[in-house]
Design an enzyme around this catalytic site. Structure first.
Site, PDB file in Angstrom:
ATOM      1  N   SER A 137       0.990  -0.885   0.026  1.00  0.00           N
ATOM      2  CA  SER A 137      -0.039  -0.059  -0.065  1.00  0.00           C
ATOM      3  C   SER A 137       0.545   1.103  -0.301  1.00  0.00           C
ATOM      4  O   SER A 137       1.428   1.465   0.598  1.00  0.00           O
ATOM      5  CB  SER A 137      -0.900  -0.129   1.453  1.00  0.00           C
ATOM      6  OG  SER A 137      -1.799   1.473   1.174  1.00  0.00           O
ATOM      7  N   ARG A 138       1.052   2.241  -0.896  1.00  0.00           N
ATOM      8  CA  ARG A 138       1.799   3.550  -1.099  1.00  0.00           C
ATOM      9  C   ARG A 138       1.258   4.274  -0.195  1.00  0.00           C
ATOM     10  O   ARG A 138       1.944   5.032  -0.158  1.00  0.00           O
ATOM     11  CB  ARG A 138       1.927   3.608  -3.081  1.00  0.00           C
ATOM     12  CG  ARG A 138       2.121   2.530  -3.190  1.00  0.00           C
ATOM     13  CD  ARG A 138       3.155   3.153  -4.666  1.00  0.00           C
ATOM     14  NE  ARG A 138       3.684   2.262  -5.622  1.00  0.00           N
ATOM     15  CZ  ARG A 138       3.028   1.069  -6.575  1.00  0.00           C
ATOM     16  NH1 ARG A 138       1.061   1.891  -6.939  1.00  0.00           N
ATOM     17  NH2 ARG A 138       2.907  -0.077  -7.359  1.00  0.00           N
ATOM     18  N   VAL A 139       0.044   3.959   0.640  1.00  0.00           N
ATOM     19  CA  VAL A 139       0.097   4.816   1.495  1.00  0.00           C
ATOM     20  C   VAL A 139       0.550   5.301   3.042  1.00  0.00           C
ATOM     21  O   VAL A 139       0.425   5.537   3.743  1.00  0.00           O
ATOM     22  CB  VAL A 139      -1.928   5.309   1.259  1.00  0.00           C
ATOM     23  CG1 VAL A 139      -2.279   6.348   2.917  1.00  0.00           C
ATOM     24  CG2 VAL A 139      -2.162   5.930  -0.085  1.00  0.00           C
TER      25      VAL A 139
END
Length: 497
Positions: A362-364
């Site tokens: 997850s790039r968040v």
């Protein structure tokens, strides 16, 4: 020397004052009609995406050529013949939306197909719309909880994020999306499920699941089944997105699932080949990337000045033999903010959801997690990755030292503890308790294959004897020292029973 600022102002002024005049008498003639696609002449003034009317049929313009236009027929294609008169409408495709659309099943034209009567529209939302500008967006920092422990802990999804679910056929992709929708019950999140090219029986089963678990009241299903025309399958995700945008712009949080974009790409490829466009890699048209990017970019978290609503997108992509380097998978991976990769071998081994932790991301990240979850799940991914490596290594030797055996046992306990049955999303406080027990080896003396039942039983025991600890996690989203001691002491008493 060119004055770029002056030229920009002049162009902007011209564009703002431009108004296209619609001539209701613009007509053309059908030159050719084959497989839900028509070519017509005499329509040099029509625009891309404009609706055409032929008898009782409607078609949407997708090709603009010097001598003719190409359009895909949306209904009753069998009525059209060469020589028929075509009328330009001056309108682009839109869908009627209102609160009444919740709990309903509609086709890509917004027409109800659930035999529950018409939907009274408050507004008509265009299927194609610009994505929110960057200055209208806010940071993605609020979690959208799926109820799946392994996702909420290691691959967190935030409101406004685009998280891809990818894997081979029959690995549980749709199951994750459905559980995420079920988990939004009571959380003031609107859900839109878009079924693209699915069997009608599968969509009916999903509808019944939503009804059984009380999720239909806040969910809309957009269905373009496998027996429908490619044009309807192509339009379905844009219709779902338009419905989601209606609620997002009213300040609501929306979760939309595209199931799946692989079939959507195939439908678009079919249309473009029929329209005689030049094909590229794997026979897909050159704009296939743009087809998906302009859809997924519409998912966003809006800032307070623009209502504060959000649209979280969960697109699904089906791979062949686990090949994530194929054309469509790589395209969508590059558009989204992370991916959840499901592995066939894990699924067959009974590990559900079959998430490959190494390939999922997850790039968040932790920005979309509450304090307690961020703190407790920090080393979980590392421990699982270390366990997977040791499992491969241990296959080549039987002479393992004590520490390696201990790591393998603990890794197996974590793996089994994170397995979860379908339709059983877990709330936030239960996830925190489970993860604390697993990571701190509190139940490592129990068989790994009994850990799930043990965790459930302990949670019920903790809720009966120390409900204040659970209430503290639920209300404050933290795991303080006092709560940790309560859980530890309760676990000792529980094991002594």
């Amino acid at each position: 020397m060119l004055d770029l600022e002056h030229i920009t102002k002049q162009l902007s002024s011209k564009l703002e004052s431009y108004k296209r005049e619609y001539n209701p008498f613009v007509t053309g003639e059908v030159l050719e009609c084959n497989d839900d696609v028509i070519f017509a002449s005499g329509l040099s003034s029509v625009c891309y995406g404009e609706l055409l009317k032929i008898k009782s049929c409607y078609a949407m313009v997708l090709n603009l050529e010097s001598e003719k236009v190409g359009a895909v027929v949306l209904n009753n294609a069998e009525e059209i013949c060469a020589g028929d008169t075509v009328f330009a409408t001056g309108h682009v495709l839109d869908v009627g939306v209102s609160d009444d659309i919740l709990g309903r099943v509609v086709n890509p034209l917004g027409t109800p197909i659930d035999n529950l009567g018409e939907i009274v529209a408050d507004k008509y939302q265009k299927l194609e719309a610009d994505a929110p500008q960057i200055v209208h967006r806010a940071a993605v920092n609020e979690p959208l909880e799926t109820g799946i422990i392994s996702i909420d802990s290691m691959i967190p999804i935030g409101k406004g994020q685009r998280e891809l679910i990818i894997g081979d056929r029959q690995t549980g992709k749709t199951a994750i999306a459905i559980d995420a929708i079920l988990n939004q019950k009571g959380k003031d999140v609107i859900c839109v499920y878009v079924a693209i090219g699915q069997k009608a029986s599968s969509t009916t089963k999903i509808l019944q699941t939503f009804r059984n678990f009380g999720a239909l009241s806040y969910t809309t299903i957009v269905s373009a089944s496998a027996d429908q025309a490619a044009s309807m399958q192509y339009l379905a995700p844009y219709t779902g997105c338009a419905i989601a945008e209606y609620f997002m712009h009213r300040g609501k949080d929306v979760l939309i699932v595209y199931d799946d974009l692989t079939k959507h790409a195939v439908a678009y490829r079919t249309l473009t080949l029929l329209l005689k466009r030049p094909s590229g890699r794997e026979a897909y048209p050159g704009d296939i990337f743009y087809t998906h990017s302009r859809l997924l970019e519409r998912a966003a978290k809006l800032n307070d000045a623009h209502g504060g609503g959000s649209m979280t997108a969960l697109p699904i992509i089906e791979t062949q033999m686990g090949d994530i380097s194929a054309y469509i998978p790589t395209n969508v991976i590059s558009i989204t903010d992370g991916q959840i990769f499901l592995e066939t071998e894990l699924f067959r081994a009974g590990i559900r959801p079959a998430i490959n932790v190494g390939l999922s991301v997850s790039r968040v990240g932790g920005a979309a997690q509450h304090s307690a979850m961020k703190k407790i799940s920090g080393k979980l991914r590392l421990e699982l990755a270390n366990y997977r490596e040791l499992v491969v290594f241990s296959q080549f030797t039987s002479d393992l030292d004590f520490e390696t055996k201990k790591t393998l046992d603990h890794g197996l306990m974590l793996t089994q503890g994170l397995t979860q049955k379908q339709y059983q999303p877990q709330n936030y406080e239960k996830q925190i308790v489970f993860l604390h027990l697993l990571i701190n080896n509190i139940f490592d003396d129990i068989s790994p294959y009994k850990i799930n039942a043990t965790l459930q039983n302990f949670y019920e025991y903790l809720k009966d004897t120390h409900s204040s600890a659970i209430d503290n996690i639920m209300e404050n989203k933290v795991l303080n020292l006092n709560t940790i001691n309560i859980i530890k002491n309760a676990a000792e008493k529980f094991k002594a029973l």
